[in-house]
Design an enzyme around this catalytic site. Sequence first.
Site: not given
Length: 382
Positions: A104-105, A131, A206, A280, A346
């Site tokens: 993720n971010r 990621h 993922h 998302d 995820e």
Amino acid sequence: MIRFIFGGVITAAMIFSTVSMASAATAKRSTFGTLSDGTEIDAVTLTGANGVSATIISFGATLQAFRVPDRNGKLADIELGYDNLADYVAHPNYWGATVGRYANRIAGGKFTLDGKAYQLPLNDNGVNSLHGGPGGWDRLPWKVVSVTEGERGASVRMELVSAAGDQGYPGTVRATATYTLDDHGDLTIDYDAVTDAPTIINMTNHAIFNLAGEGDERNILQHRLTIPASRFTPVNANLIPTGELRDVAGSVFDFTKGRVIAEGIRDGQDQQIVYGRGYDHNFVLDAGTTAEPKLAARLEDPQSGRVLEVLTTEPGVQVYTGNFLDGTFLGKSKHVYRMGDGIALEPQRFPDTPNQPKFGSAELMPGKPYHHRMIFRVSTTD
């Protein structure tokens, strides 16, 4: 009555033992291709007695295929991906990959650990690290350590050593990904990691699923999704959590009792849907972090009868409805994947946790191993 040639009678116990041995899950290893530097990439196919099979390739420790039966026993590959290594290398999309060091971010690609600031590559529209960076673990060859099979399941264990400074992260990390398939429809993934210096970690898979079958004319919009999460983490325009833990009640993010994905995925009245171009978002699982895997999501396709349950020991699950699939890249059998053709579920620690202390900790310390167990459990309904 069945008798041996020697006159003995085959007992029920003998029959059970014979069937048990015949039904033990199997593992088959083959070659998936070769990288430009000569590194061979392995493919290991795990197959259970019920016909379920999973193919894992050592490039990115990736779930390349997941074949499961529908209510009539018809098999289909429900995992989006590529048929060949060249496409995984040339057109990375995280499909089925093991992502790390940090899934993720991370906002601005920055975090501070033990008073020292670190800068990661900004591979998410130039504003965030995503990621693990452009050279993340999904882009690297993993080493196949072992392949086993037997009555308790068939498995493959892969290992990766990430040196200190890799993608800007401190500490050398030794990570493993172990896939195990049993005869009942459980594909278990164990992620483990140790470090020689303080760092951060967040590993997940993922995989992007379509229970109708990858490339099927039906997308996932009519799938029914249930998530045992009464809160989620809203994001800003850059898809970074704002820090709020917002109640899902009364919103298109309420999946607690199950809802059809189409009901909310294009509801532009909710600014969060606009930011994500659909779903998302990270959902805050009511169970939190647990010692044993608990339900994170249940996905159902009414037409095929296929059901996928995702279980995890982690506190969150990111739901991504393939919003950036635009038909640019061709998947398996030259299928054109479009927006809504798949969904990723995820399980993981929350996005941007290193910068948001109230989300908990994502630190990995020497002597304190990281472990994440997740399960993809498949079944059917009548």
